[in-house]
Design an enzyme around this catalytic site. Structure first.
Site, PDB file in Angstrom:
ATOM      1  N   CYS A  13     -54.997   0.776  96.486  1.00 45.34           N
ATOM      2  CA  CYS A  13     -55.049   1.566  97.518  1.00 45.34           C
ATOM      3  C   CYS A  13     -55.812  -0.109  98.772  1.00 45.34           C
ATOM      4  CB  CYS A  13     -55.381   2.565  98.730  1.00 45.34           C
ATOM      5  SG  CYS A  13     -56.639   3.466  98.139  1.00 45.34           S
ATOM      6  N   GLU A  53     -54.639   9.988 103.063  1.00 43.60           N
ATOM      7  CA  GLU A  53     -55.135   8.401 102.699  1.00 43.60           C
ATOM      8  C   GLU A  53     -54.359   7.547 102.475  1.00 43.60           C
ATOM      9  OE1 GLU A  53     -58.374   7.975 103.594  1.00 43.60           O
ATOM     10  OE2 GLU A  53     -58.895   9.434 103.872  1.00 43.60           O
TER      11      GLU A  53
END
Length: 453
Positions: free
Chosen positions: A265, A231
């Site tokens: 993110c 991720e």
């Protein structure tokens, strides 16, 4: 070497050896425990998640305090963006696990002898998992993968981020209270400890962090052919079309950009706004920031994780000070950084060379959307893409002609908190999807079984 230096070196080597021995011992314990088949029992999985939920909620105050010390998160933000997401995932898994893990029966190809054929596949846990947590959402992005791994029937070793030490300590306390180390364990440390852990033959690795470190993790996994999820991140674009509701766009972009001081993110990394509404859009943005985020102490949107990152962010402003149209103030000692807007940006500017990961929002303009799409597509695939437009066809066309891990129309960030949607990247922004039922698929080997009667 002076006697004191020699003695210190010996002590460091001894401590290093002891830590590595402890890690290896726990790893072997988890291997042995997984072989007992206990973790595959549905009642065991459910009981463990229920117990974890009880322990986790009892640490609410400690979690919020640690998040405030390390990242300057308010209690409201800590509960909303960290704690509640974990609890929602837990409740969904506990409620639906028994249904999700049932064998899936499918059609069978006829046998040449005419005998009856039964075909199915099952979700089989990998075994011992290694979960590497990040600093930006250290609770959510450590525990959400963990409970997914446990729901699927695995064991896990966790390494929290060393950049949020107070949160890492609380994570360790929660795990020690909730689980036996032969099932789930935490090891603190940084590069040295992580490097050693990556030499162990884990059955699965789950990493959340930067693409740069993701390459190191993937290389280590490749040497032992260990499957993994990455991720990562990237420069997530936001497109504001000429027909967008500018007031709503500003509010929703702000909620996704300034939360956690921009250290998200999937935060909007830069904006493409249509040239015809650029001035109105910037006016709306400045007005909204003044009434919502302006704070003389600079502390309203949290803290940057380190002074090093403060300096990195400041370098973007120093490279083009004339392009800063709002904000730009920061405090190196307190690690606060003001919500900042930059305009007249192009792809040669320093701020556009990598993911910003801070509260700086560059604004570019477009007239021809085709040119913007070509620019987006010519660069690494982002983790998210956001489109603001009242024209559904336009928004869907932009999404269809671009690629990103996930996308939203007239919103930002909230897809991450939904356990009904798979979350993850594509290409350089990551691989693998999780949350809710998708965590079962991510942390399981789908094993086909065919029986001929």
């Amino acid at each position: 070497m002076p006697d004191k230096d020699f003695e210190a070196a010996q002590n460091n080597n001894k401590m290093k050896t002891e830590i590595q021995k402890k890690i290896k011992d726990v790893f072997e314990k988890q291997k042995d425990f997984f072989r007992t088949q206990t973790t595959k029992e549905i009642t065991f999985r459910k009981m463990q998640l229920q117990n974890f939920r009880k322990v986790f909620t009892s640490y609410t105050d400690a979690i919020c305090e640690a998040l405030n010390i390390d990242l300057g998160k308010s209690r409201v933000e800590a509960e909303y963006a960290e704690i509640q997401i974990v609890l929602n995932e837990l409740d969904d898994m506990i409620q639906n696990m028994e249904e999700w893990v049932k064998p899936i029966f499918v059609k069978s190809k006829p046998h040449t002898s005419g005998a009856e054929v039964i075909s199915k596949y099952i979700y089989e846990p990998y075994g011992v998992n290694y979960i590497i947590g990040p600093f930006n959402y250290p609770v959510q992005l450590t525990f959400s993968p963990l409970i997914g791994a446990l729901m699927a029937g695995n064991t896990a070793i966790i390494k929290p981020s060393e950049n949020t030490p107070h949160v890492a300590k609380v994570i360790e306390e929660i795990v020690k209270e909730a689980f036996d180390e032969k099932y789930v364990a935490v090891f603190q440390g940084s590069i040295e400890e992580n490097s050693f852990l990556l030499t162990l033959p884990f059955d699965y690795i789950f990493f959340t962090g930067s693409p740069k470190v993701g390459k190191i993790i993937m290389k280590a996994a490749a040497e032992q052919l260990i499957p993994l999820t990455l991720e990562l991140g990237g420069k997530s674009p936001t497109i504001v079309h000429h027909d967008a509701n500018l007031e709503k766009a500003v509010q929703r972009i702000s909620s996704g950009k300034w939360i956690n001081c921009g250290q998200t993110c999937v935060a909007p990394d830069y904006i493409y706004v249509h040239e015809s509404v650029k001035d109105a859009f910037i006016d709306h943005f400045k007005s909204y920031l003044k009434t919502t985020y302006e704070d003389k102490s600079l502390g309203k949107i949290g803290k940057i994780v380190s002074q090093h990152q403060i300096k990195n962010l400041a370098s973007y402003l120093d490279a083009a000070p004339e392009k800063v149209i709002y904000g730009g103030k920061y405090d190196l000692d307190t690690r606060h950084f003001e919500a900042t807007l930059m305009t007249d940006i192009n792809w040669d500017d320093a701020v556009m060379q990598q993911e910003i990961f801070g509260p700086i929002l560059p604004i570019l303009t477009y007239i021809d959307i085709d040119e913007s799409i070509n620019e987006i597509n010519s660069r690494p695939k982002p983790l998210a893409l956001y489109v603001f437009s009242e024209d559904q066809k336009f928004a869907e066309d932009v999404i269809a002609r671009t690629t990103s891990g996930d996308a939203e129309i007239n919103s930002t960030l909230i897809h991450v908190g939904s356990h009904y949607l798979p979350f993850g990247g594509v290409g350089t922004s990551g691989m693998g999807k999780y949350h809710g039922r998708f965590s079962l698929e991510n942390f399981s080997h789908q094993r086909s079984i065919l029986q001929v009667k």
